[in-house]
Design a protein around this motif. Structure first.
Motif, PDB file in Angstrom:
ATOM      1  N   GLY A  94     -22.320  -5.029 -20.092  1.00  0.00           N
ATOM      2  CA  GLY A  94     -21.345  -4.539 -21.051  1.00  0.00           C
ATOM      3  C   GLY A  94     -20.235  -5.514 -21.383  1.00  0.00           C
ATOM      4  N   ALA A  95     -20.492  -6.819 -21.245  1.00  0.00           N
ATOM      5  CA  ALA A  95     -19.429  -7.818 -21.396  1.00  0.00           C
ATOM      6  C   ALA A  95     -19.145  -8.187 -22.853  1.00  0.00           C
ATOM      7  N   PHE A  96     -20.025  -7.812 -23.788  1.00  0.00           N
ATOM      8  CA  PHE A  96     -19.888  -8.299 -25.162  1.00  0.00           C
ATOM      9  C   PHE A  96     -19.883  -7.147 -26.168  1.00  0.00           C
ATOM     10  N   ASP A  97     -19.211  -7.409 -27.296  1.00  0.00           N
ATOM     11  CA  ASP A  97     -19.143  -6.440 -28.388  1.00  0.00           C
ATOM     12  C   ASP A  97     -20.256  -6.650 -29.406  1.00  0.00           C
ATOM     13  N   LEU A  98     -20.768  -7.865 -29.495  1.00  0.00           N
ATOM     14  CA  LEU A  98     -21.879  -8.204 -30.390  1.00  0.00           C
ATOM     15  C   LEU A  98     -22.757  -9.217 -29.666  1.00  0.00           C
ATOM     16  N   VAL A  99     -24.057  -8.937 -29.608  1.00  0.00           N
ATOM     17  CA  VAL A  99     -25.027  -9.850 -29.002  1.00  0.00           C
ATOM     18  C   VAL A  99     -26.103 -10.131 -30.040  1.00  0.00           C
ATOM     19  N   CYS A 100     -26.455 -11.411 -30.220  1.00  0.00           N
ATOM     20  CA  CYS A 100     -27.423 -11.753 -31.257  1.00  0.00           C
ATOM     21  C   CYS A 100     -28.373 -12.848 -30.776  1.00  0.00           C
ATOM     22  N   ILE A 101     -29.505 -12.933 -31.467  1.00  0.00           N
ATOM     23  CA  ILE A 101     -30.472 -14.003 -31.246  1.00  0.00           C
ATOM     24  C   ILE A 101     -31.137 -14.278 -32.585  1.00  0.00           C
ATOM     25  N   ALA A 102     -31.335 -15.557 -32.908  1.00  0.00           N
ATOM     26  CA  ALA A 102     -31.875 -15.920 -34.220  1.00  0.00           C
ATOM     27  C   ALA A 102     -33.006 -16.942 -34.078  1.00  0.00           C
ATOM     28  N   ASN A 103     -34.149 -16.615 -34.669  1.00  0.00           N
ATOM     29  CA  ASN A 103     -35.302 -17.525 -34.747  1.00  0.00           C
ATOM     30  C   ASN A 103     -35.668 -18.130 -33.399  1.00  0.00           C
ATOM     31  N   SER A 104     -35.621 -17.304 -32.361  1.00  0.00           N
ATOM     32  CA  SER A 104     -35.894 -17.804 -31.013  1.00  0.00           C
ATOM     33  C   SER A 104     -36.836 -16.909 -30.210  1.00  0.00           C
ATOM     34  N   LEU A 105     -37.075 -15.688 -30.638  1.00  0.00           N
ATOM     35  CA  LEU A 105     -37.913 -14.794 -29.840  1.00  0.00           C
ATOM     36  C   LEU A 105     -39.297 -15.382 -29.610  1.00  0.00           C
ATOM     37  N   HIS A 106     -39.822 -16.099 -30.602  1.00  0.00           N
ATOM     38  CA  HIS A 106     -41.169 -16.660 -30.473  1.00  0.00           C
ATOM     39  C   HIS A 106     -41.194 -17.881 -29.541  1.00  0.00           C
ATOM     40  N   HIS A 107     -40.042 -18.272 -29.024  1.00  0.00           N
ATOM     41  CA  HIS A 107     -39.981 -19.372 -28.056  1.00  0.00           C
ATOM     42  C   HIS A 107     -40.059 -18.874 -26.608  1.00  0.00           C
ATOM     43  N   PHE A 108     -40.153 -17.573 -26.422  1.00  0.00           N
ATOM     44  CA  PHE A 108     -40.180 -17.011 -25.079  1.00  0.00           C
ATOM     45  C   PHE A 108     -41.552 -16.433 -24.756  1.00  0.00           C
ATOM     46  N   ALA A 109     -41.983 -16.622 -23.508  1.00  0.00           N
ATOM     47  CA  ALA A 109     -43.251 -16.050 -23.071  1.00  0.00           C
ATOM     48  C   ALA A 109     -43.164 -14.530 -23.021  1.00  0.00           C
ATOM     49  N   GLU A 110     -41.988 -13.981 -22.687  1.00  0.00           N
ATOM     50  CA  GLU A 110     -41.794 -12.528 -22.596  1.00  0.00           C
ATOM     51  C   GLU A 110     -40.531 -12.136 -23.371  1.00  0.00           C
ATOM     52  N   PRO A 111     -40.616 -12.095 -24.700  1.00  0.00           N
ATOM     53  CA  PRO A 111     -39.422 -11.813 -25.499  1.00  0.00           C
ATOM     54  C   PRO A 111     -38.802 -10.451 -25.230  1.00  0.00           C
ATOM     55  N   SER A 112     -39.618  -9.465 -24.854  1.00  0.00           N
ATOM     56  CA  SER A 112     -39.066  -8.137 -24.591  1.00  0.00           C
ATOM     57  C   SER A 112     -38.085  -8.166 -23.424  1.00  0.00           C
ATOM     58  N   LEU A 113     -38.333  -9.036 -22.438  1.00  0.00           N
ATOM     59  CA  LEU A 113     -37.413  -9.145 -21.304  1.00  0.00           C
ATOM     60  C   LEU A 113     -36.094  -9.782 -21.727  1.00  0.00           C
ATOM     61  N   VAL A 114     -36.156 -10.726 -22.650  1.00  0.00           N
ATOM     62  CA  VAL A 114     -34.924 -11.319 -23.180  1.00  0.00           C
ATOM     63  C   VAL A 114     -34.106 -10.257 -23.910  1.00  0.00           C
ATOM     64  N   LEU A 115     -34.775  -9.445 -24.721  1.00  0.00           N
ATOM     65  CA  LEU A 115     -34.078  -8.390 -25.464  1.00  0.00           C
ATOM     66  C   LEU A 115     -33.451  -7.372 -24.517  1.00  0.00           C
ATOM     67  N   GLN A 116     -34.140  -7.056 -23.434  1.00  0.00           N
ATOM     68  CA  GLN A 116     -33.581  -6.117 -22.451  1.00  0.00           C
ATOM     69  C   GLN A 116     -32.342  -6.697 -21.774  1.00  0.00           C
ATOM     70  N   GLU A 117     -32.379  -7.992 -21.474  1.00  0.00           N
ATOM     71  CA  GLU A 117     -31.222  -8.632 -20.853  1.00  0.00           C
ATOM     72  C   GLU A 117     -30.050  -8.691 -21.836  1.00  0.00           C
ATOM     73  N   MET A 118     -30.344  -8.927 -23.108  1.00  0.00           N
ATOM     74  CA  MET A 118     -29.298  -8.884 -24.129  1.00  0.00           C
ATOM     75  C   MET A 118     -28.675  -7.494 -24.201  1.00  0.00           C
ATOM     76  N   GLN A 119     -29.511  -6.488 -24.131  1.00  0.00           N
ATOM     77  CA  GLN A 119     -29.003  -5.108 -24.177  1.00  0.00           C
ATOM     78  C   GLN A 119     -28.121  -4.806 -22.976  1.00  0.00           C
ATOM     79  N   ARG A 120     -28.471  -5.365 -21.821  1.00  0.00           N
ATOM     80  CA  ARG A 120     -27.667  -5.132 -20.610  1.00  0.00           C
ATOM     81  C   ARG A 120     -26.245  -5.640 -20.770  1.00  0.00           C
TER      82      ARG A 120
END
Length: 239
Positions: A78-104
């Protein structure tokens, strides 16, 4: 085309995190749209990105870079008011885990933003970008770097649907107004193709594809592929 200000100006952004920021390119989009912010942090593991980022924002002390793995952020929940990622999801082997960590690390009620180019429903000039990008990705994979082909539009939406977001807004962003065969553009792309052919040393089939794509650039032209921007709000329930 909808502008960054039309998308972002209503947000009380506060503290912002840009994940897999590279040289901070997407932060310029944020600055064009946000009415205000208190701090923007870009994280990445690429040291070359850090140098470019620092040079780009050296006169903006409230914007800074941290070397950090997107899968294992050291920020509190809960440290941020806005979290974003741009043109990078396809650079991760497990993008869903990155999105979950962003949500955290996003506070309940905060804004979650994803911008990702996609490969389907593109004009011929935009398909030049898609074909080039997939070639660059294959060169990276040949050199042991995780780099997947770009998603289809609906696949990006499915990734976001797995998150606990509400008030979701979806925008397709494209600009095909520039000359797709301008001399300056073709010269710039030829330089990039030359560099990519060098990176493909030892893979003659990839090098040959580079020459084919060089010809496509000359014959068909180039426009950036349409990207999908998805904006949502984290549920107040906090998960």
């Amino acid at each position: 085309m909808v502008t960054p200000k039309e998308i972002l100006a209503h947000m009380p952004a506060g503290r912002v995190l840009d994940v897999a920021t590279g040289g901070g390119g997407f932060i310029h989009f944020l600055l064009d749209g946000l009415s205000s912010y208190t701090e923007i942090i870009g994280i990445d593991t690429n040291p070359r990105g850090e140098v470019a980022f620092t040079n780009a924002f050296q006169e903006k002390p409230s914007i800074h870079f941290q070397h950090m793995d997107a899968l294992h952020m050291t920020f509190e929940s809960g440290a941020f008011d806005l979290v974003c990622i741009a043109n990078s999801l396809h650079h991760f082997a497990e993008p869903s885990l990155v999105l979950q960590e962003m949500q955290r690390v996003l506070r309940p009620g905060g804004y979650f933003l994803v911008n990702e180019m996609y490969r389907d429903n593109q004009a011929e000039t935009q398909l030049t970008h898609v074909h080039l990008h997939h070639w660059w990705a294959e060169i990276d994979r040949a050199n042991g770097v995780v780099h997947n082909e770009t998603y289809q539009r609906q696949a990006i939406i499915r990734l976001i649907e797995d998150l606990s977001l509400s008030d979701i807004q979806v925008y397709d962003l494209a600009d095909t107004s520039d000359d797709p065969r301008s001399a300056e553009l073709i010269s710039e792309l030829n330089t990039i193709i030359d560099s990519s052919i060098q990176r493909a040393e030892g893979h003659p089939e990839l090098q040959a594809r580079g020459e084919q794509l060089r010809q496509r650039v000359a014959d068909t032209g180039f426009h950036s592929a349409t990207s999908l921007l998805i904006l949502g709000v984290k549920h107040d329930r906090g998960y």
